[in-house]
Design a protein around this motif. Structure first.
Motif, PDB file in Angstrom:
ATOM      1  N   VAL A  73       2.868 -11.000   0.042  1.00 59.33           N
ATOM      2  CA  VAL A  73       3.813 -10.072   0.650  1.00 59.33           C
ATOM      3  C   VAL A  73       3.411  -8.652   0.259  1.00 59.33           C
ATOM      4  O   VAL A  73       3.029  -8.413  -0.889  1.00 59.33           O
ATOM      5  CB  VAL A  73       5.243 -10.329   0.104  1.00 59.33           C
ATOM      6  CG1 VAL A  73       6.243  -9.393   0.745  1.00 59.33           C
ATOM      7  CG2 VAL A  73       5.658 -11.779   0.315  1.00 59.33           C
ATOM      8  N   ALA A  74       3.475  -7.727   1.197  1.00 65.40           N
ATOM      9  CA  ALA A  74       3.195  -6.330   0.852  1.00 65.40           C
ATOM     10  C   ALA A  74       4.223  -5.418   1.513  1.00 65.40           C
ATOM     11  O   ALA A  74       4.612  -5.639   2.661  1.00 65.40           O
ATOM     12  CB  ALA A  74       1.795  -5.950   1.305  1.00 65.40           C
ATOM     13  N   ILE A  75       4.682  -4.443   0.725  1.00 68.15           N
ATOM     14  CA  ILE A  75       5.573  -3.415   1.257  1.00 68.15           C
ATOM     15  C   ILE A  75       4.838  -2.087   1.012  1.00 68.15           C
ATOM     16  O   ILE A  75       5.064  -1.406   0.008  1.00 68.15           O
ATOM     17  CB  ILE A  75       6.956  -3.445   0.571  1.00 68.15           C
ATOM     18  CG1 ILE A  75       7.513  -4.879   0.597  1.00 68.15           C
ATOM     19  CG2 ILE A  75       7.936  -2.478   1.244  1.00 68.15           C
ATOM     20  CD1 ILE A  75       8.720  -5.089  -0.293  1.00 68.15           C
ATOM     21  N   PRO A  76       3.903  -1.741   1.910  1.00 70.86           N
ATOM     22  CA  PRO A  76       2.958  -0.651   1.634  1.00 70.86           C
ATOM     23  C   PRO A  76       3.632   0.697   1.358  1.00 70.86           C
ATOM     24  O   PRO A  76       3.207   1.423   0.464  1.00 70.86           O
ATOM     25  CB  PRO A  76       2.113  -0.579   2.906  1.00 70.86           C
ATOM     26  CG  PRO A  76       2.333  -1.872   3.621  1.00 70.86           C
ATOM     27  CD  PRO A  76       3.676  -2.374   3.218  1.00 70.86           C
ATOM     28  N   LEU A  77       4.699   1.006   2.084  1.00 71.68           N
ATOM     29  CA  LEU A  77       5.306   2.318   1.915  1.00 71.68           C
ATOM     30  C   LEU A  77       6.037   2.459   0.581  1.00 71.68           C
ATOM     31  O   LEU A  77       6.397   3.551   0.170  1.00 71.68           O
ATOM     32  CB  LEU A  77       6.275   2.610   3.077  1.00 71.68           C
ATOM     33  CG  LEU A  77       5.606   2.623   4.459  1.00 71.68           C
ATOM     34  CD1 LEU A  77       6.638   2.789   5.568  1.00 71.68           C
ATOM     35  CD2 LEU A  77       4.545   3.715   4.551  1.00 71.68           C
ATOM     36  N   ARG A  78       6.251   1.327  -0.100  1.00 73.46           N
ATOM     37  CA  ARG A  78       6.882   1.337  -1.432  1.00 73.46           C
ATOM     38  C   ARG A  78       5.865   1.046  -2.538  1.00 73.46           C
ATOM     39  O   ARG A  78       6.257   0.799  -3.676  1.00 73.46           O
ATOM     40  CB  ARG A  78       7.964   0.260  -1.518  1.00 73.46           C
ATOM     41  CG  ARG A  78       9.059   0.377  -0.462  1.00 73.46           C
ATOM     42  CD  ARG A  78      10.211   1.182  -0.964  1.00 73.46           C
ATOM     43  NE  ARG A  78      11.311   1.163  -0.016  1.00 73.46           N
ATOM     44  CZ  ARG A  78      12.270   2.070   0.002  1.00 73.46           C
ATOM     45  NH1 ARG A  78      12.248   3.073  -0.873  1.00 73.46           N
ATOM     46  NH2 ARG A  78      13.243   2.003   0.871  1.00 73.46           N
TER      47      ARG A  78
ATOM     48  N   LEU B 154      15.164 -10.874   2.416  1.00 74.46           N
ATOM     49  CA  LEU B 154      15.210  -9.948   1.275  1.00 74.46           C
ATOM     50  C   LEU B 154      14.844  -8.514   1.668  1.00 74.46           C
ATOM     51  O   LEU B 154      15.416  -7.557   1.157  1.00 74.46           O
ATOM     52  CB  LEU B 154      14.254 -10.419   0.170  1.00 74.46           C
ATOM     53  CG  LEU B 154      14.578 -11.759  -0.504  1.00 74.46           C
ATOM     54  CD1 LEU B 154      13.424 -12.193  -1.406  1.00 74.46           C
ATOM     55  CD2 LEU B 154      15.872 -11.654  -1.322  1.00 74.46           C
ATOM     56  N   PHE B 155      13.859  -8.392   2.550  1.00 71.75           N
ATOM     57  CA  PHE B 155      13.257  -7.062   2.755  1.00 71.75           C
ATOM     58  C   PHE B 155      13.311  -6.551   4.199  1.00 71.75           C
ATOM     59  O   PHE B 155      12.559  -5.654   4.555  1.00 71.75           O
ATOM     60  CB  PHE B 155      11.785  -7.084   2.299  1.00 71.75           C
ATOM     61  CG  PHE B 155      11.630  -7.403   0.843  1.00 71.75           C
ATOM     62  CD1 PHE B 155      12.023  -6.492  -0.128  1.00 71.75           C
ATOM     63  CD2 PHE B 155      11.088  -8.619   0.445  1.00 71.75           C
ATOM     64  CE1 PHE B 155      11.884  -6.793  -1.477  1.00 71.75           C
ATOM     65  CE2 PHE B 155      10.940  -8.918  -0.905  1.00 71.75           C
ATOM     66  CZ  PHE B 155      11.338  -8.002  -1.865  1.00 71.75           C
ATOM     67  N   HIS B 156      14.199  -7.115   5.037  1.00 74.04           N
ATOM     68  CA  HIS B 156      14.151  -6.781   6.457  1.00 74.04           C
ATOM     69  C   HIS B 156      14.481  -5.314   6.745  1.00 74.04           C
ATOM     70  O   HIS B 156      14.174  -4.804   7.813  1.00 74.04           O
ATOM     71  CB  HIS B 156      15.069  -7.707   7.265  1.00 74.04           C
ATOM     72  CG  HIS B 156      16.512  -7.586   6.894  1.00 74.04           C
ATOM     73  ND1 HIS B 156      17.372  -6.755   7.551  1.00 74.04           N
ATOM     74  CD2 HIS B 156      17.225  -8.168   5.902  1.00 74.04           C
ATOM     75  CE1 HIS B 156      18.566  -6.837   6.990  1.00 74.04           C
ATOM     76  NE2 HIS B 156      18.499  -7.688   5.992  1.00 74.04           N
ATOM     77  N   GLU B 157      15.089  -4.622   5.770  1.00 68.15           N
ATOM     78  CA  GLU B 157      15.411  -3.214   6.045  1.00 68.15           C
ATOM     79  C   GLU B 157      14.242  -2.283   5.758  1.00 68.15           C
ATOM     80  O   GLU B 157      14.319  -1.086   6.024  1.00 68.15           O
ATOM     81  CB  GLU B 157      16.653  -2.792   5.246  1.00 68.15           C
ATOM     82  CG  GLU B 157      17.923  -3.351   5.892  1.00 68.15           C
ATOM     83  CD  GLU B 157      19.192  -3.048   5.108  1.00 68.15           C
ATOM     84  OE1 GLU B 157      19.121  -2.275   4.131  1.00 68.15           O
ATOM     85  OE2 GLU B 157      20.234  -3.593   5.483  1.00 68.15           O
ATOM     86  N   GLU B 158      13.175  -2.823   5.210  1.00 66.30           N
ATOM     87  CA  GLU B 158      12.005  -1.993   4.928  1.00 66.30           C
ATOM     88  C   GLU B 158      11.317  -1.610   6.234  1.00 66.30           C
ATOM     89  O   GLU B 158      11.269  -2.388   7.179  1.00 66.30           O
ATOM     90  CB  GLU B 158      11.026  -2.750   4.022  1.00 66.30           C
ATOM     91  CG  GLU B 158      11.578  -2.998   2.639  1.00 66.30           C
ATOM     92  CD  GLU B 158      11.996  -1.708   1.941  1.00 66.30           C
ATOM     93  OE1 GLU B 158      11.140  -0.816   1.802  1.00 66.30           O
ATOM     94  OE2 GLU B 158      13.172  -1.584   1.560  1.00 66.30           O
ATOM     95  N   GLU B 159      10.754  -0.387   6.235  1.00 64.75           N
ATOM     96  CA  GLU B 159      10.099   0.098   7.441  1.00 64.75           C
ATOM     97  C   GLU B 159       8.872  -0.750   7.793  1.00 64.75           C
ATOM     98  O   GLU B 159       8.587  -0.996   8.945  1.00 64.75           O
ATOM     99  CB  GLU B 159       9.623   1.530   7.171  1.00 64.75           C
ATOM    100  CG  GLU B 159      10.026   2.511   8.240  1.00 64.75           C
ATOM    101  CD  GLU B 159       9.697   3.918   7.783  1.00 64.75           C
ATOM    102  OE1 GLU B 159       8.715   4.466   8.281  1.00 64.75           O
ATOM    103  OE2 GLU B 159      10.422   4.440   6.884  1.00 64.75           O
ATOM    104  N   GLU B 160       8.143  -1.131   6.725  1.00 62.98           N
ATOM    105  CA  GLU B 160       6.946  -1.933   6.968  1.00 62.98           C
ATOM    106  C   GLU B 160       6.899  -3.080   5.967  1.00 62.98           C
ATOM    107  O   GLU B 160       7.007  -2.866   4.765  1.00 62.98           O
ATOM    108  CB  GLU B 160       5.699  -1.058   6.815  1.00 62.98           C
ATOM    109  CG  GLU B 160       4.447  -1.764   7.284  1.00 62.98           C
ATOM    110  CD  GLU B 160       3.188  -0.931   7.072  1.00 62.98           C
ATOM    111  OE1 GLU B 160       3.295   0.188   6.528  1.00 62.98           O
ATOM    112  OE2 GLU B 160       2.109  -1.418   7.432  1.00 62.98           O
ATOM    113  N   LEU B 161       6.763  -4.274   6.506  1.00 55.11           N
ATOM    114  CA  LEU B 161       6.720  -5.475   5.662  1.00 55.11           C
ATOM    115  C   LEU B 161       5.589  -6.345   6.185  1.00 55.11           C
ATOM    116  O   LEU B 161       5.546  -6.677   7.365  1.00 55.11           O
ATOM    117  CB  LEU B 161       8.062  -6.212   5.776  1.00 55.11           C
ATOM    118  CG  LEU B 161       8.217  -7.541   5.036  1.00 55.11           C
ATOM    119  CD1 LEU B 161       8.092  -7.362   3.533  1.00 55.11           C
ATOM    120  CD2 LEU B 161       9.579  -8.164   5.367  1.00 55.11           C
ATOM    121  N   ARG B 162       4.650  -6.671   5.301  1.00 53.56           N
ATOM    122  CA  ARG B 162       3.509  -7.475   5.745  1.00 53.56           C
ATOM    123  C   ARG B 162       3.430  -8.764   4.950  1.00 53.56           C
ATOM    124  O   ARG B 162       3.768  -8.796   3.783  1.00 53.56           O
ATOM    125  CB  ARG B 162       2.198  -6.734   5.481  1.00 53.56           C
ATOM    126  CG  ARG B 162       1.968  -5.572   6.405  1.00 53.56           C
ATOM    127  CD  ARG B 162       0.527  -5.109   6.236  1.00 53.56           C
ATOM    128  NE  ARG B 162       0.447  -3.681   6.437  1.00 53.56           N
ATOM    129  CZ  ARG B 162      -0.453  -2.886   5.885  1.00 53.56           C
ATOM    130  NH1 ARG B 162      -1.340  -3.387   5.039  1.00 53.56           N
ATOM    131  NH2 ARG B 162      -0.463  -1.603   6.152  1.00 53.56           N
TER     132      ARG B 162
END
Ligand code: ZN
Length: 300
Positions: free
Chosen positions: A14-19, A233-241
């Motif tokens: 899982v990656a949340i690049p903007l964070r 868990l992370f659907h509100e993140e702008e970018e989720l990979r």
């Protein structure tokens, strides 16, 4: 190739690049039953090994090389458990625990790490043969559970703010375990030496709160695919990979030829002393409980 199912016996990146956050999520089912079936451990030990194997899968899934190996070993003194070893190679997991049944009877039903390990250390070894990279970190086995011990491993050994959640549960006759590992990697580059890590980076507490909200029953639920859980868990993140999933299974690498070659290196008188009443030298694999019978005549 059929698509990899994302419910059980699988690890997902899982990656949340903007964070500046990345992680792994994993769930084990059949793999656990197969590993545990080779032993007859009490439930407390089964649960601990199930969590340790899940942690091993999460850490193994961080390896960049497909044939990289990850070993997790607890070395202890004065506890119920004197040895716990798990390893990972290319999605294959194995593990075992050596414990004292009498001491175990005296600990509470929900034992702490200290109850189980006494004074213990957790050694984690990353081995990437192609890059000739071998790295071992050792931390005290402290905290309420293995997840907390792993968090302090990352904090102390690698200076990486991390969140680790592990859960294991027996449903009927079957074990299910799941885990989530999240890490804050500012400036993103994995493996680059960092001179300075800002622990107060505002993005990390945000990710840690979202990740930390995961429930034990979500981690272990075989009906909840891992990509759905990550999204929850992370659907509100702008970018989720997510990264390509890694199927997990039980695999032991014990090999009769190797066992024979090890025994052959012992002096003749020591080999003689190993021969049992049936005229054979019997060697057991601690991981899978396989038994190898060797004809002493074959060795000389
Ligand atoms: Zn074996």
């Amino acid at each position: 190739m059929p698509p990899v199912q994302l419910s059980t016996d699988v690890a997902l990146g899982v990656a949340i690049p903007l964070r500046d956050a990345r992680g792994r999520i994993a769930r084990l089912a059949t793999t656990l039953d197969t590993i545990l079936a080779a032993h007859e451990y009490p439930a407390v030990i089964e649960k601990l090994l199930a969590e340790a194997l899940t942690l091993t899968a999460l850490l193994g899934a961080l390896l960049k090389e497909p044939r990289g190996q990850l070993t997790l070993q607890a070395q202890t003194e004065g506890g119920v458990i004197d040895l716990l070893v798990c390893d990972y190679l290319g999605g294959e997991l194995r593990g075992y625990v050596r414990h004292d049944a009498e001491k175990l009877a005296a600990v509470p039903a929900e034992p702490t790490l200290q109850d189980l390990f006494g004074k213990g250390y957790l050694a984690i070894t990353f081995d990437q043969p192609l890059a000739k990279e071998r790295y071992q970190g050792i931390v005290p086995l402290e905290g309420k559970n293995l997840g907390e011990a792993a968090q302090s491993y990352f904090a102390q050994s690698e200076q990486i703010p991390s969140l680790v959640r592990l859960a294991a549960e027996k449903r009927g006759a079957h074990w299910f375990a799941g885990g989530l590992l999240l890490q804050h990697l500012p400036e993103g580059e994995e493996g680059r030496e960092r001179l300075h890590t800002r622990l107060d980076h505002p993005d990390w507490p945000h990710v840690a709160i979202l990740g930390g909200s995961v429930k034990a029953e979500e981690l272990t639920d075989p009906a909840l695919p891992l990509d759905d859980l990550v999204w929850r868990l992370f659907h509100e993140e702008e970018e989720l990979r997510t990264l390509p999933p890694i199927p997990l299974s039980r695999g032991c690498r014990c090999d009769p030829d190797y066992v024979r070659s090890v025994i052959a290196r012992f002096p003749a008188d020591e080999r003689e002393a190993m021969v049992g009443d049936n005229g054979l030298i019997t060697v057991d694999c601690a991981f899978c409980s396989s038994s190898f019978a060797i004809q002493p005549r074959e060795l000389s």
